[in-house]
Design a protein around this motif. Structure first.
Motif, PDB file in Angstrom:
ATOM      1  N   PHE A  11       0.907  -1.227   0.078  1.00 38.65           N
ATOM      2  CA  PHE A  11       0.135   0.037   0.123  1.00 38.65           C
ATOM      3  C   PHE A  11       0.852   1.293   0.009  1.00 38.65           C
ATOM      4  O   PHE A  11       0.480   2.235  -0.605  1.00 38.65           O
TER       5      PHE A  11
ATOM      6  N   ARG B 257       2.281   2.652  -3.263  1.00 36.70           N
ATOM      7  CA  ARG B 257       1.581   3.440  -4.000  1.00 36.70           C
ATOM      8  C   ARG B 257       2.082   4.995  -4.300  1.00 36.70           C
ATOM      9  O   ARG B 257       1.454   5.881  -5.300  1.00 36.70           O
ATOM     10  N   SER B 258       2.679   5.582  -3.230  1.00 40.85           N
ATOM     11  CA  SER B 258       3.287   6.695  -3.210  1.00 40.85           C
ATOM     12  C   SER B 258       4.589   6.937  -3.562  1.00 40.85           C
ATOM     13  O   SER B 258       5.321   6.406  -2.537  1.00 40.85           O
TER      14      SER B 258
END
Length: 226
Positions: A52, A55-56
């Protein structure tokens, strides 16, 4: 029930042997099963958080690892420690509930859990209710780059260090004789809690440096505008 010089006590694996645990039910799951489920669950949480966080692209590896730590420790506080805090008779469980099995097993390293020691219950209850949600908020704060991220992480880490210190100090003051054997003492009481000493210390130092640097920059900006 068995007799001894100090009276009658329940058949349980904990120390002291005369600890009164009316209605005690032995654990149903093996040590390997309990540790295996916990290990795999923790690995899953870390893996999902890592994916997760990826994603950045602006997040550093340190920030991503911190998100994994806060997700892991937050869920541990809320689920495991929360169950203990609000399940005073877990040692009577007959359903093979995994969470009850965890605490029956861990009590071999520190019988104060089975005995519902007031200090332990207080520390674990506050940790579950306050620090658990705060850890998940830290995941969000890091992910979104919130201005309060470092202050929040610093506060939680200090809380974890304080709670761990109280945990160890109270045991020492009460005789430090709550483990069924030296194996359980070092494997459960010492090793299992070591992460909540080492990691919060490192995070506290990092956050302190970040906060001080930010204050310094802000001070320089104010001086330039005068």
């Amino acid at each position: 029930m068995e007799g001894s010089g100090s009276g009658i006590y329940e058949k349980h694996p904990y120390v002291p042997r005369d600890l009164k645990l009316p209605g005690f039910v032995p654990g149903f799951l093996s040590q390997s099963t309990i540790l295996g489920v916990y290990g795999l669950s923790s690995l899953l949480v870390v893996l999902l958080t890592w994916l997760f966080s990826g994603r950045s692209p602006k997040k550093s590896k340190i920030d991503r690892w911190l998100m994994c730590w806060w997700a892991f420790t937050g869920l541990t506080h809320m689920i495991l420690e929360g169950y203990f805090a609000f399940s005073p008779e877990f040692y009577k469980d007959k359903t093979a509930c995994y969470l009850a099995e965890v605490w029956k097993e861990y009590s071999k390293g520190d019988s104060r859990y089975a005995a519902r020691d007031a200090g332990v219950v207080a520390v674990e209850g506050l940790t579950a209710v306050l620090e658990g949600p705060a850890c998940l908020l830290a995941v969000y704060a890091i992910a979104k780059g919130k201005s309060y991220s470092y202050i929040l992480q610093f506060a939680i880490s200090l809380g974890q260090l304080y709670g761990t210190a109280v945990y160890f100090i109270t045991s020492y003051l009460e005789g430090d004789n709550f483990a069924a054997s030296s194996f359980y003492y070092y494997a459960y009481y010492v090793a299992a809690n070591a992460s909540w000493v080492v990691i919060p210390t490192l995070i506290s130092i990092r956050c302190w440096k970040k906060i001080c640097a930010a204050v310094q920059v802000q001070g320089h900006k104010k001086n330039k505008t005068r």
